[in-house]
Motif scaffolding. Structure first.
Motif, PDB file in Angstrom:
ATOM      1  N   UNK A   1       0.832  -1.214   0.000  1.00 42.23           N
ATOM      2  CA  UNK A   1       0.000   0.000   0.000  1.00 42.23           C
ATOM      3  C   UNK A   1       0.858   1.252   0.000  1.00 42.23           C
ATOM      4  N   UNK A   2       0.434   2.256  -0.787  1.00 44.06           N
ATOM      5  CA  UNK A   2       1.246   3.448  -0.969  1.00 44.06           C
ATOM      6  C   UNK A   2       0.880   4.617  -0.105  1.00 44.06           C
ATOM      7  N   UNK A   3      -0.063   4.433   0.812  1.00 42.75           N
ATOM      8  CA  UNK A   3      -0.450   5.528   1.706  1.00 42.75           C
ATOM      9  C   UNK A   3      -0.298   5.058   3.139  1.00 42.75           C
ATOM     10  N   UNK A   4      -0.082   5.975   4.078  1.00 45.86           N
ATOM     11  CA  UNK A   4       0.058   5.569   5.480  1.00 45.86           C
ATOM     12  C   UNK A   4      -1.207   4.911   5.998  1.00 45.86           C
ATOM     13  N   UNK A   5      -1.077   3.969   6.944  1.00 49.02           N
ATOM     14  CA  UNK A   5      -2.259   3.329   7.506  1.00 49.02           C
ATOM     15  C   UNK A   5      -3.122   4.317   8.267  1.00 49.02           C
ATOM     16  N   UNK A   6      -4.440   4.107   8.216  1.00 49.61           N
ATOM     17  CA  UNK A   6      -5.357   4.981   8.940  1.00 49.61           C
ATOM     18  C   UNK A   6      -5.210   4.748  10.436  1.00 49.61           C
ATOM     19  N   UNK A   7      -4.911   5.802  11.162  1.00 50.70           N
ATOM     20  CA  UNK A   7      -4.746   5.673  12.600  1.00 50.70           C
ATOM     21  C   UNK A   7      -5.023   7.018  13.245  1.00 50.70           C
ATOM     22  N   UNK A   8      -5.830   7.010  14.281  1.00 50.64           N
ATOM     23  CA  UNK A   8      -6.132   8.248  14.981  1.00 50.64           C
ATOM     24  C   UNK A   8      -4.937   8.748  15.787  1.00 50.64           C
ATOM     25  N   UNK A   9      -4.112   7.836  16.252  1.00 52.17           N
ATOM     26  CA  UNK A   9      -2.948   8.218  17.059  1.00 52.17           C
ATOM     27  C   UNK A   9      -1.676   7.725  16.376  1.00 52.17           C
ATOM     28  N   UNK A  10      -0.614   8.461  16.586  1.00 50.70           N
ATOM     29  CA  UNK A  10       0.671   8.090  16.017  1.00 50.70           C
ATOM     30  C   UNK A  10       1.720   8.035  17.118  1.00 50.70           C
ATOM     31  N   UNK A  11       2.681   7.126  16.937  1.00 46.22           N
ATOM     32  CA  UNK A  11       3.761   7.013  17.907  1.00 46.22           C
ATOM     33  C   UNK A  11       4.585   8.295  17.914  1.00 46.22           C
ATOM     34  N   UNK A  12       5.060   8.668  19.103  1.00 43.68           N
ATOM     35  CA  UNK A  12       5.875   9.857  19.262  1.00 43.68           C
ATOM     36  C   UNK A  12       7.312   9.454  19.579  1.00 43.68           C
ATOM     37  N   UNK A  13       8.257  10.174  18.995  1.00 45.08           N
ATOM     38  CA  UNK A  13       9.666   9.854  19.174  1.00 45.08           C
ATOM     39  C   UNK A  13      10.389  11.061  19.750  1.00 45.08           C
ATOM     40  N   UNK A  14      10.805  10.947  21.015  1.00 43.38           N
ATOM     41  CA  UNK A  14      11.546  12.037  21.664  1.00 43.38           C
ATOM     42  C   UNK A  14      13.036  11.850  21.365  1.00 43.38           C
ATOM     43  N   UNK A  15      13.725  12.915  20.953  1.00 47.06           N
ATOM     44  CA  UNK A  15      15.143  12.760  20.580  1.00 47.06           C
ATOM     45  C   UNK A  15      16.025  12.272  21.727  1.00 47.06           C
ATOM     46  N   UNK A  16      15.714  12.684  22.963  1.00 46.41           N
ATOM     47  CA  UNK A  16      16.534  12.251  24.099  1.00 46.41           C
ATOM     48  C   UNK A  16      16.415  10.742  24.316  1.00 46.41           C
ATOM     49  N   UNK A  17      15.180  10.226  24.158  1.00 47.77           N
ATOM     50  CA  UNK A  17      14.987   8.780  24.324  1.00 47.77           C
ATOM     51  C   UNK A  17      15.773   8.023  23.259  1.00 47.77           C
ATOM     52  N   UNK A  18      15.718   8.552  22.029  1.00 46.99           N
ATOM     53  CA  UNK A  18      16.414   7.882  20.930  1.00 46.99           C
ATOM     54  C   UNK A  18      17.927   7.932  21.124  1.00 46.99           C
ATOM     55  N   UNK A  19      18.429   9.068  21.602  1.00 39.77           N
ATOM     56  CA  UNK A  19      19.861   9.185  21.877  1.00 39.77           C
ATOM     57  C   UNK A  19      20.286   8.210  22.969  1.00 39.77           C
ATOM     58  N   UNK A  20      19.455   8.083  24.002  1.00 45.42           N
ATOM     59  CA  UNK A  20      19.773   7.147  25.088  1.00 45.42           C
ATOM     60  C   UNK A  20      19.767   5.712  24.577  1.00 45.42           C
ATOM     61  N   UNK A  21      18.802   5.383  23.700  1.00 44.10           N
ATOM     62  CA  UNK A  21      18.739   4.037  23.129  1.00 44.10           C
ATOM     63  C   UNK A  21      19.963   3.759  22.265  1.00 44.10           C
ATOM     64  N   UNK A  22      20.364   4.731  21.433  1.00 42.83           N
ATOM     65  CA  UNK A  22      21.522   4.547  20.566  1.00 42.83           C
ATOM     66  C   UNK A  22      22.808   4.415  21.384  1.00 42.83           C
ATOM     67  N   UNK A  23      22.988   5.316  22.349  1.00 44.16           N
ATOM     68  CA  UNK A  23      24.200   5.275  23.169  1.00 44.16           C
ATOM     69  C   UNK A  23      24.263   4.003  23.999  1.00 44.16           C
ATOM     70  N   UNK A  24      23.134   3.639  24.613  1.00 41.19           N
ATOM     71  CA  UNK A  24      23.115   2.428  25.431  1.00 41.19           C
ATOM     72  C   UNK A  24      23.378   1.181  24.623  1.00 41.19           C
ATOM     73  N   UNK A  25      22.780   1.099  23.435  1.00 45.44           N
ATOM     74  CA  UNK A  25      22.989  -0.079  22.586  1.00 45.44           C
ATOM     75  C   UNK A  25      24.444  -0.189  22.167  1.00 45.44           C
ATOM     76  N   UNK A  26      25.030   0.943  21.745  1.00 45.86           N
ATOM     77  CA  UNK A  26      26.417   0.890  21.282  1.00 45.86           C
ATOM     78  C   UNK A  26      27.368   0.523  22.422  1.00 45.86           C
TER      79      UNK A  26
END
Length: 521
Positions: A195-220
């Motif tokens: 399918x070429x369009x995003x799925x219908x969803x009333x809510x979308x996941x949110x991505x906080x940069x600090x959480x992502x940085x912590x995940x990247x740093x912790x994983x590495x």
């Protein structure tokens, strides 16, 4: 009319079903060819690139770190781009990585290429599983799961064979050409059916940069600690422990923050997925299986090469043949499972097979036949992986399938943990091999002395064999070199026997635990 058009964008038309199945198969094939070939070819790659094992460990750590982060963002991206553009974009980035790898000639270039490939290639497995849910509830989903499973097993089987023969026939650059061709096939099929369009969803996941940085740093930090520990655990234990402690702290902060912000649609719904007891137990079992697979996949080529003295091409051929039995095992499980879906018998049988595999491999000797002994033992191990992992994959997500987002997050977390557990398995196997080889070598080396009758007799036989052709001095040196080589090989072989003895115990304990549990059935 509008409703039908909208539905067609999300659900594949009947004419597109075979393309969907082909896409699922190709994505899994690509994922396991990529990881299997690079892991199996690690030793010759180090030689070609002129780097030490410790330097090469940065490749594994960097790829796994990127893999964990990109897998965590998969649902977030699909919600905004749609499946078609997400997969085509991922394959495009993967192909760029392949082209960089094909044209590079240094370790830095190889590292750059592999990290670029990891940015999107690591999510192919998760994507293939979630694409199955685009089929409406029907027997088609079971067919999709079969395509997924056969792509996995065939990729595992082909990877060592292709890696060995590409090195022997041409060079390591051929690995990237094979991956590029499979990726282009996956792009062609995906462009016509997803399918070429995003799925219908009333809510979308949110991505906080600090959480992502912590995940990247912790994983590495965690993964680099595992990999660095392979070569510096005994000489620099404090530094390895600091890496691991900092990595665990960063991951704890990230996971704790996602749980605390559960009501704000976090990047991963940790509270919802780990609120399922079935999922918690299933993920734990997955973790154990991937740990065993990582350690076994690292040790088998080491034992065949350093313990039995086999050549690289021979190892690739016979190891691939053993891996190929996973296709046969999958076919048998697929025939039995729909008729008798109760999980306990598969778990118990699988762990008993692991115990049998451990028992068979504890009887290794320098004269063991690869064709008639090691390959059948590897077939037993592959049946264990299919029986246990296939069954838990069918059972562990049952409580989460009602919510597409939660199910997606559960698959993402499972595959993120698989990256960590595989890396941990490889690290523990490497540390254990160093430790036990040193212990066995010191014991065997005590017998390389003039007062030992076996040593004296063996040396005399070698000298007499060389005697007519060379001088006594040269014959003595050649005899000593042969004996030292045998001591080293037997030390590695005995270390492998120690590992397989542990697998024997794990298999017995696992069978007992699986026989007593009730929730994963």
């Amino acid at each position: 009319m509008i409703s039908r058009i909208s539905r067609h964008k999300y659900v594949p038309a009947p004419s597109h079903e075979w393309l969907m199945l082909a896409t699922i198969f190709l994505l899994m094939l690509l994922n396991f060819l990529q990881t299997g070939m690079v892991v199996f070819a690690a030793v010759p790659l180090m030689g070609e690139l002129g780097v030490s094992p410790q330097e090469y460990s940065l490749v594994t750590a960097a790829y796994a770190c990127v893999a964990v982060v990109t897998i965590s963002k998969q649902r977030w991206l699909v919600e905004r781009l749609g499946w078609k553009y997400y997969m085509l974009g991922s394959i495009l980035v993967f192909c760029i990585g392949c082209l960089v790898g094909y044209n590079c000639s240094s370790f830095d270039g190889f590292l750059t290429a592999y990290v670029i490939m990891g940015f999107c290639g690591a999510s192919f497995m998760t994507g293939a599983r979630l694409i199955i849910n685009l089929f409406p509830p029907s027997p088609l989903r079971l067919t999709g799961i079969k395509a997924y499973a056969y792509g996995l097993t065939i990729g595992m089987s082909l990877a060592p064979f292709l890696a060995a023969h590409l090195f022997l026939a041409s060079s390591w650059h051929g690995l990237f050409i094979v991956l590029l061709l499979v990726a282009l096939l996956a792009a062609i099929t995906a462009s016509f059916c997803l399918p070429g369009v995003p799925p219908k969803s009333e809510t979308r996941s949110q991505s906080h940069p600090y959480f992502l940085m912590a995940l990247a740093a912790g994983s590495f930090l965690l993964l680099y600690g595992f990999q660095h520990g392979n070569y510096a655990f005994f000489s620099n234990t404090l530094l390895v422990c600091v890496f691991l402690l900092l990595g665990l702290s960063s991951l704890y902060y990230c996971l704790r923050s996602m749980v605390r912000h559960h009501d704000n649609n976090p990047l991963l719904s940790m509270k919802s997925i780990f609120g399922s007891p079935l999922y918690r137990k299933g993920v734990l079992l997955f973790f154990v299986c991937y740990l065993i697979m990582g350690s076994n996949g690292y040790l088998i080529p080491q034992i065949l090469s350093k313990g039995l003295g086999l050549g690289w091409g021979t190892i690739g051929n016979w190891y691939a043949l053993g891996q190929a039995f996973s296709v046969v095992a999958l076919t048998l499980v697929m025939l039995v499972f729909p008729k008798k879906p109760h999980g306990k018998k598969f778990y118990v049988f699988g762990f008993l097979l692991l115990a049998l595999y451990g028992f068979l491999m504890t009887r290794l000797s320098p004269n063991t036949s690869v064709q008639t002994y090691i390959v059948p033992a590897l077939c037993v191990f592959m049946f264990f992986t299919v029986a246990v992992q296939g069954t838990v994959a069918a059972k562990a997500f049952n409580e989460l399938q009602h919510d597409e987002t939660v199910f997606s997050h559960a698959q993402q977390v499972k595959n993120m943990l698989s990256q960590l557990s595989m890396a941990l398995g490889i690290s523990l196997a490497s540390i254990g091999l160093q430790w036990r080889s040193t212990v066995h070598y010191s014991v065997l080396n005590q017998h390389v002395a003039s007062h030992d009758p076996v040593f004296v007799s063996t040396l005399q036989q070698i000298v007499s064999a060389y005697g007519p052709q060379v001088s006594t001095d040269v014959a003595n040196k050649a005899g000593m070199a042969w004996i030292v080589q045998q001591v080293q090989q037997n030390a590695v072989l005995l270390s492998g026997i120690d590992y397989f003895s542990l697998l024997l115990v794990v298999g017995i304990v696992g069978a007992i635990v699986m026989a007593r549990q009730k929730s994963l059935n």
